[in-house]
Scaffold this active site. Structure first.
Site, PDB file in Angstrom:
ATOM      1  N   GLY A   1       0.850  -1.027   0.005  1.00 49.61           N
ATOM      2  CA  GLY A   1       0.044  -0.075  -0.121  1.00 49.61           C
ATOM      3  C   GLY A   1       0.950   1.217  -0.013  1.00 49.61           C
ATOM      4  O   GLY A   1       1.963   1.173   0.381  1.00 49.61           O
TER       5      GLY A   1
ATOM      6  N   GLN B   1       2.715  10.046   1.749  1.00 47.17           N
ATOM      7  CA  GLN B   1       4.117   9.424   1.799  1.00 47.17           C
ATOM      8  C   GLN B   1       5.009  10.161   0.736  1.00 47.17           C
ATOM      9  O   GLN B   1       6.135   9.853   0.879  1.00 47.17           O
ATOM     10  CB  GLN B   1       4.178   7.971   1.923  1.00 47.17           C
ATOM     11  CG  GLN B   1       3.342   7.422   2.939  1.00 47.17           C
ATOM     12  CD  GLN B   1       3.198   5.813   2.792  1.00 47.17           C
ATOM     13  OE1 GLN B   1       2.382   5.354   2.384  1.00 47.17           O
ATOM     14  NE2 GLN B   1       4.500   5.246   3.141  1.00 47.17           N
TER      15      GLN B   1
ATOM     16  N   CYS C   1       6.245  -0.331   7.101  1.00 43.37           N
ATOM     17  CA  CYS C   1       6.017   0.905   6.414  1.00 43.37           C
ATOM     18  C   CYS C   1       6.939   1.383   5.653  1.00 43.37           C
ATOM     19  O   CYS C   1       8.264   1.409   6.123  1.00 43.37           O
ATOM     20  CB  CYS C   1       5.510   2.029   7.324  1.00 43.37           C
ATOM     21  SG  CYS C   1       5.124   3.480   6.633  1.00 43.37           S
ATOM     22  N   LEU C   2       6.806   1.795   4.261  1.00 44.00           N
ATOM     23  CA  LEU C   2       7.864   2.112   3.480  1.00 44.00           C
ATOM     24  C   LEU C   2       8.711   3.421   3.903  1.00 44.00           C
ATOM     25  O   LEU C   2       9.666   3.855   3.528  1.00 44.00           O
ATOM     26  CB  LEU C   2       7.248   2.285   1.898  1.00 44.00           C
ATOM     27  CG  LEU C   2       6.905   1.244   1.205  1.00 44.00           C
ATOM     28  CD1 LEU C   2       6.085   1.593   0.072  1.00 44.00           C
ATOM     29  CD2 LEU C   2       7.989   0.270   1.001  1.00 44.00           C
TER      30      LEU C   2
ATOM     31  N   HIS D   1      -4.009   1.322   7.777  1.00 48.87           N
ATOM     32  CA  HIS D   1      -2.880   1.745   7.919  1.00 48.87           C
ATOM     33  C   HIS D   1      -2.456   3.111   6.868  1.00 48.87           C
ATOM     34  O   HIS D   1      -2.093   4.242   7.142  1.00 48.87           O
ATOM     35  CB  HIS D   1      -1.574   0.560   7.217  1.00 48.87           C
ATOM     36  CG  HIS D   1      -0.242   1.273   7.368  1.00 48.87           C
ATOM     37  ND1 HIS D   1       0.797   0.706   8.234  1.00 48.87           N
ATOM     38  CD2 HIS D   1       0.516   1.841   6.617  1.00 48.87           C
ATOM     39  CE1 HIS D   1       1.952   1.147   8.007  1.00 48.87           C
ATOM     40  NE2 HIS D   1       1.744   2.051   6.890  1.00 48.87           N
ATOM     41  N   GLU D   2      -3.066   2.880   5.730  1.00 49.08           N
ATOM     42  CA  GLU D   2      -2.950   3.776   4.675  1.00 49.08           C
ATOM     43  C   GLU D   2      -3.759   4.897   4.814  1.00 49.08           C
ATOM     44  O   GLU D   2      -3.305   6.183   4.750  1.00 49.08           O
ATOM     45  CB  GLU D   2      -3.237   3.401   3.087  1.00 49.08           C
ATOM     46  CG  GLU D   2      -2.250   2.333   2.676  1.00 49.08           C
ATOM     47  CD  GLU D   2      -0.999   2.669   2.835  1.00 49.08           C
ATOM     48  OE1 GLU D   2      -0.403   3.676   2.746  1.00 49.08           O
ATOM     49  OE2 GLU D   2      -0.300   1.576   3.337  1.00 49.08           O
TER      50      GLU D   2
ATOM     51  N   HIS E   1      -2.329   7.331   7.049  1.00 55.13           N
ATOM     52  CA  HIS E   1      -1.224   8.270   6.528  1.00 55.13           C
ATOM     53  C   HIS E   1      -1.950   9.407   6.181  1.00 55.13           C
ATOM     54  O   HIS E   1      -1.277  10.639   6.161  1.00 55.13           O
ATOM     55  CB  HIS E   1      -0.552   7.688   5.346  1.00 55.13           C
ATOM     56  CG  HIS E   1       0.672   6.588   5.583  1.00 55.13           C
ATOM     57  ND1 HIS E   1       1.766   6.907   6.240  1.00 55.13           N
ATOM     58  CD2 HIS E   1       0.794   5.412   5.411  1.00 55.13           C
ATOM     59  CE1 HIS E   1       2.626   6.352   6.383  1.00 55.13           C
ATOM     60  NE2 HIS E   1       2.209   5.139   5.931  1.00 55.13           N
TER      61      HIS E   1
HETATM   62 NI    NI Z   1       2.998   3.099   5.740  1.00 55.64          NI
END
Ligand code: NI
Length: 193
Positions: free
Chosen positions: A47, A52, A109-110, A151-152, A155
């Protein structure tokens, strides 16, 4: 298409609350949505939120299918990246309208490299969002997909999963970041001397 730079914690831009898109603005953001999908697949994520990449728009992309099929290949062609990947979900202005149950996954998480933690989330949610044509749709998400959505969407509200771990775990990670930062500063110095 372009691989977007993914902001990393503790970048303050990750804390900005993203703005909803007007329905008529979606068409102008198809290029961005393609870049987000491309970046997510290239970075091996399940995702990615526009937030981000420093773009404060309420857009997320998700594809949790590789998690159960490690060898799955995805189309990265500009012409069909949004249509050929059957499990790709694009959600503009996503909103949780129902939530139930509890589950927990080891999340990553990226934007927070080398950090994982078990986080408790709702097991099942319903999400209302707009698709790339501006049509409203509702997804029922359970388990991993539910967790990935939560999670997304976090963000988009400037919330990171590291906010949900124990203070000790967070301090340890912060300390390791500081160490890494000063090590790279030392390295820079030695290059210029
Ligand atoms: Ni993330």
């Amino acid at each position: 298409m372009e691989f977007l730079k993914i902001l990393e914690y503790p970048d303050p831009k990750l804390r900005i609350k993203a703005t909803p898109l007007k329905m008529e603005e979606i068409a102008d953001n198809i290029g961005l949505i393609k870049n987000l999908a491309y970046t997510m697949y290239k970075a091996d994520g399940i995702g990615l939120a526009a937030a981000q990449t420093g773009i404060n728009k309420r857009i997320i992309v998700l594809d949790v299918s590789r998690k159960s099929n490690k060898d799955k290949l995805f189309s990265l062609n500009e012409s069909d990246i949004l249509t050929a990947n059957k499990d790709l979900i694009i959600a503009v202005n996503p909103e949780i309208i129902f939530k139930e149950g509890k589950t927990s996954y080891e999340e990553g998480c990226l934007s927070i490299p080398e950090f994982n933690a078990e986080i408790e989330r709702f097991w099942e949610i319903k999400v209302k969002a707009l698709d790339i044509l501006g049509n409203e749709f509702i997804v029922e998400a359970k388990d991993l997909l539910s967790v990935a959505f939560q999670h997304e969407i976090d963000h988009l509200d400037g919330i990171l999963f590291i906010d949900k771990v124990s203070q000790l775990k967070r301090s340890l990670y912060n300390a390791s970041l500081k160490k890494k930062k000063s090590a790279s500063r030392e390295k820079e110095k030695s290059y210029t001397s």
